[in-house]
Design a protein around this motif. Sequence first.
Motif, PDB file in Angstrom:
ATOM      1  N   GLU A  12       0.906  -1.160  -0.030  1.00 58.95           N
ATOM      2  CA  GLU A  12      -0.070   0.097  -0.161  1.00 58.95           C
ATOM      3  C   GLU A  12       0.930   1.055  -0.137  1.00 58.95           C
ATOM      4  OE1 GLU A  12      -3.048  -0.254  -0.249  1.00 58.95           O
ATOM      5  OE2 GLU A  12      -3.962  -2.184   0.785  1.00 58.95           O
ATOM      6  N   PRO A  88      -4.816  -3.081   5.865  1.00 59.09           N
ATOM      7  CA  PRO A  88      -3.892  -3.156   4.057  1.00 59.09           C
ATOM      8  C   PRO A  88      -4.952  -3.731   3.149  1.00 59.09           C
ATOM      9  CG  PRO A  88      -2.427  -4.605   5.649  1.00 59.09           C
ATOM     10  CD  PRO A  88      -3.616  -3.818   6.544  1.00 59.09           C
ATOM     11  N   HIS A  91      -6.918  -0.666   0.073  1.00 56.78           N
ATOM     12  CA  HIS A  91      -6.153   0.668  -0.827  1.00 56.78           C
ATOM     13  C   HIS A  91      -6.247   2.395  -0.120  1.00 56.78           C
ATOM     14  CE1 HIS A  91      -6.311  -2.993  -3.144  1.00 56.78           C
ATOM     15  NE2 HIS A  91      -7.542  -2.873  -3.395  1.00 56.78           N
TER      16      HIS A  91
END
Lengths: 159, 159
Positions: A12, A88, A91
Amino acid sequence: MSEKVVHAIQDEYPDDFSWCYGCGRLNQDGHHFRTGWQGDQTVTEYTPRSEHTAIPGFVYGGLIASLIDCHGTGSAALGLHRKNGHEPGDHVEPPRFVTASLQVNFIKPTPHGIPLKAVGTIEEIHPKKWKVHTEVFAGDVCCAKGEVVAAVMPDTFMK
Amino acid sequence: MSEKVVHAIQDEYPDDFSWCYGCGRLNQDGHHFRTGWQGDQTVTEYTPRSEHTAIPGFVYGGLIASLIDCHGTGSAALGLHRKNGHEPGDHVEPPRFVTASLQVNFIKPTPHGIPLKAVGTIEEIHPKKWKVHTEVFAGDVCCAKGEVVAAVMPDTFMK
């Protein structure tokens, strides 16, 4: 005990912060450590390359220190991200941490040729500082213990 | 401040102990750290490779930890070897050390693209244990400080 990390915090990070030799997904020559949740602990798995030897048959201590280091900053990011309501895989850009200090106790020679698993317990010690206690296992054997103090990366870092 | 190490302790290790990813002369893919005396201090110089980044422009912390680690075991070997009446270059096999513990404080982001120099001060804390205090410089700037406790490698290690 071995379970792949599906959603890693490093997946990410924005591209600009994804060049770490330890855990940057864009660093072609790096280790690509990936750190995720396992309940309320954090895990990073890595199988050392053939050249990562201390003496033949045993893993290089600097690699174990590197694993504990990146596992620490990744775990701190997971912790603050969760505190902010995110995981995670959703996004949302997570916070990025840098290592303030790293401590490693090498308990046993670490056998080479099997996956290593770093398991972390996180602790918030300041709004911008987290401590991560890590144990590194080769199979069921704990070979090293470490502690990282990670700090939120200052905005000035990239300037 | 930059001076090549002419006689490094790692040059004197027997072949069986020269496969360390950090400082083994026979490990083709490794860093080839070389540690020697500079007066009563010890030095190791290394220029990080292009891929050894934390974020672009700065050196990966795990590499700095690795440098402090191998510099520590090499410095301990230099210390005990000198105590035994020997210097690297006289082709007497030196003692080999393993890292018991490693501590690193990251003081400043370490700029990438220039040589790093680890400077160590050694201290005997037990007949078989030495402590090595290390400062890592990029140019004239001290970017990290570390401490290694190194122990004479047990005879059983290779078995």
